[in-house]
Every structure is written in C-alpha cells, then in structure tokens.
Write a protein that holds these residues in place. Structure first.
Motif, PDB file in Angstrom:
ATOM      1  N   ASP A  29       0.843  -1.196   0.000  1.00 16.64           N
ATOM      2  CA  ASP A  29       0.000   0.000   0.000  1.00 16.64           C
ATOM      3  C   ASP A  29       0.878   1.247   0.000  1.00 16.64           C
ATOM      4  N   CYS A  30       0.857   1.973  -1.117  1.00 21.82           N
ATOM      5  CA  CYS A  30       1.661   3.189  -1.260  1.00 21.82           C
ATOM      6  C   CYS A  30       0.798   4.439  -1.192  1.00 21.82           C
ATOM      7  N   ASP A  31      -0.425   4.303  -0.756  1.00 21.79           N
ATOM      8  CA  ASP A  31      -1.350   5.422  -0.686  1.00 21.79           C
ATOM      9  C   ASP A  31      -0.793   6.518   0.225  1.00 21.79           C
ATOM     10  N   VAL A  32      -1.013   7.772  -0.160  1.00 20.04           N
ATOM     11  CA  VAL A  32      -0.524   8.917   0.611  1.00 20.04           C
ATOM     12  C   VAL A  32      -1.022   8.851   2.047  1.00 20.04           C
ATOM     13  N   ASP A  33      -2.275   8.451   2.251  1.00 22.23           N
ATOM     14  CA  ASP A  33      -2.832   8.360   3.606  1.00 22.23           C
ATOM     15  C   ASP A  33      -2.074   7.332   4.450  1.00 22.23           C
ATOM     16  N   VAL A  35       1.158   6.298   3.902  1.00 23.44           N
ATOM     17  CA  VAL A  35       2.550   6.717   4.073  1.00 23.44           C
ATOM     18  C   VAL A  35       2.634   7.993   4.904  1.00 23.44           C
ATOM     19  N   GLY A  36       1.676   8.885   4.718  1.00 22.22           N
ATOM     20  CA  GLY A  36       1.650  10.112   5.508  1.00 22.22           C
ATOM     21  C   GLY A  36       2.324  11.304   4.867  1.00 22.22           C
ATOM     22  N   HIS A  37       2.876  11.127   3.679  1.00 25.05           N
ATOM     23  CA  HIS A  37       3.564  12.222   3.002  1.00 25.05           C
ATOM     24  C   HIS A  37       3.425  12.011   1.498  1.00 25.05           C
ATOM     25  N   GLU A  38       2.939  13.044   0.799  1.00 28.27           N
ATOM     26  CA  GLU A  38       2.665  12.903  -0.630  1.00 28.27           C
ATOM     27  C   GLU A  38       3.916  12.561  -1.428  1.00 28.27           C
ATOM     28  N   GLY A  39       5.007  13.275  -1.190  1.00 27.65           N
ATOM     29  CA  GLY A  39       6.256  13.015  -1.918  1.00 27.65           C
ATOM     30  C   GLY A  39       6.800  11.631  -1.645  1.00 27.65           C
ATOM     31  N   LEU A  40       6.773  11.235  -0.392  1.00 26.86           N
ATOM     32  CA  LEU A  40       7.249   9.907  -0.018  1.00 26.86           C
ATOM     33  C   LEU A  40       6.347   8.830  -0.622  1.00 26.86           C
ATOM     34  N   GLY A  41       5.047   9.063  -0.599  1.00 28.11           N
ATOM     35  CA  GLY A  41       4.105   8.108  -1.191  1.00 28.11           C
ATOM     36  C   GLY A  41       4.353   7.933  -2.680  1.00 28.11           C
ATOM     37  N   ALA A  42       4.587   9.049  -3.387  1.00 22.71           N
ATOM     38  CA  ALA A  42       4.853   8.994  -4.826  1.00 22.71           C
ATOM     39  C   ALA A  42       6.163   8.255  -5.105  1.00 22.71           C
ATOM     40  N   ALA A  43       7.201   8.545  -4.296  1.00 20.20           N
ATOM     41  CA  ALA A  43       8.490   7.871  -4.479  1.00 20.20           C
ATOM     42  C   ALA A  43       8.364   6.370  -4.205  1.00 20.20           C
ATOM     43  N   LEU A  44       7.632   6.020  -3.161  1.00 19.24           N
ATOM     44  CA  LEU A  44       7.440   4.611  -2.827  1.00 19.24           C
ATOM     45  C   LEU A  44       6.656   3.896  -3.921  1.00 19.24           C
ATOM     46  N   GLU A  45       5.637   4.550  -4.438  1.00 23.01           N
ATOM     47  CA  GLU A  45       4.848   3.949  -5.515  1.00 23.01           C
ATOM     48  C   GLU A  45       5.708   3.705  -6.752  1.00 23.01           C
TER      49      GLU A  45
END
Length: 83
Positions: A29-33, A35-45
C-alpha cells in the motif's frame, strides 16, 4: 555429472520462482494516507512499480533456467549408458 542434483536444482528454482510469483510487490500500500507524506508516497509507488517489473523479469528468467536445468538432466539421463 550428477543428474539427480541437476534435476533437483531445476525443481528448486521452479519452486522459488513460484514463491516469488505469489508475493506481488503490487500488494504494498503506497497510498498517501498510509505513508503520511505525498512526496514519499509517490516515491514509494514509483519504486514499487519498478521493483515489480524486476521481480517479473527475474521470475521469467528463473523459470527458463529451471526448465533448462530439468531438460538437461532429462537429456543426460536418457543418454546415460549410450556412448
């Protein structure tokens, strides 16, 4: 040549590739919610997408290697005693 060891290596590789195939990176699950951070979520995805491509390529190559090991063992077993 140890034909049984060659066959077992091929079967072991097949088992490992099946295990890899069952554990999809896409399930992370790489969802921003989450991960808690939009940039980190995008990088993880992005990382997970590339990781999944690598796993698929590894699985495909591993399956080919497994089949060649098993085929080679079979060819040598069938040819044993001839020659």
């Amino acid at each position: 040549m140890d034909i049984e060891a060659l066959k077992n290596a091929g079967l072991g590789a097949a088992d490992l590739m099946a295990l890899l195939d069952r554990h999809s990176v896409e399930g992370i699950d790489c969802d921003v919610d989450t991960v808690g951070h939009e940039g980190l979520g995008a990088a993880l995805e992005s990382f997970c997408e590339r990781w999944q491509v690598g796993v698929k390529n590894l699985t495909k190559d591993g399956q080919g290697l497994s089949q060649r090991l098993i085929d080679t063992a079979g060819a040598h077993a069938g040819g044993a005693g001839h020659g």
